[in-house]
Write a protein that holds these residues in place. Sequence first.
Motif, short mmCIF file in Angstrom:
data_model
loop_
_atom_site.label_atom_id
_atom_site.label_comp_id
_atom_site.label_asym_id
_atom_site.label_seq_id
_atom_site.Cartn_x
_atom_site.Cartn_y
_atom_site.Cartn_z
N TYR A 11 0.82 -1.21 0.00
CA TYR A 11 0.00 0.00 0.00
C TYR A 11 0.85 1.26 0.00
CZ TYR A 11 -4.33 -2.49 0.99
OH TYR A 11 -5.43 -3.29 0.91
N ARG A 18 6.28 -1.79 -5.94
CA ARG A 18 5.18 -2.73 -5.83
C ARG A 18 5.28 -3.82 -6.90
NH1 ARG A 18 1.57 0.76 -4.92
NH2 ARG A 18 1.10 1.32 -7.06
N ALA A 46 -5.46 -3.70 6.55
CA ALA A 46 -5.67 -3.17 5.20
C ALA A 46 -6.97 -2.38 5.14
CB ALA A 46 -5.68 -4.29 4.17
N ARG A 49 -6.59 1.30 5.90
CA ARG A 49 -5.82 2.16 5.00
C ARG A 49 -6.75 3.15 4.32
NH1 ARG A 49 -0.68 1.68 6.47
NH2 ARG A 49 -0.29 -0.47 6.94
N ILE A 53 -4.31 0.51 -3.23
CA ILE A 53 -3.00 0.22 -3.82
C ILE A 53 -2.81 1.01 -5.10
CG2 ILE A 53 -1.69 -1.60 -5.00
CD1 ILE A 53 -2.67 -3.53 -2.91
#
Length: 75
Positions: A11, A18, A46, A49, A53
């Motif tokens: 993230y 990534r 997650a 967040r 992503i």
Amino acid sequence: MLDTNVLLNLYRSNESTRRDTLAALARLRERLWIPHQVLTEFWRNASRRPYAITTRPRPMRRAPRSTRRSTRPGQ
């Protein structure tokens, strides 16, 4: 074996990092083991967040005023 932070760092990473991380994980897929606890922690964290992503960081257009002022000669 993966740690939760490896997954969560996806993230925070830029696109290049990534992509490299996911490529490395793909090469290790036959030997990769992710414990249930890691997945549990990943999904719990997650969801906290504030960005996805696919979100790209926005570049700064100009330096903040306080920074511009303090870089002038004589100040």
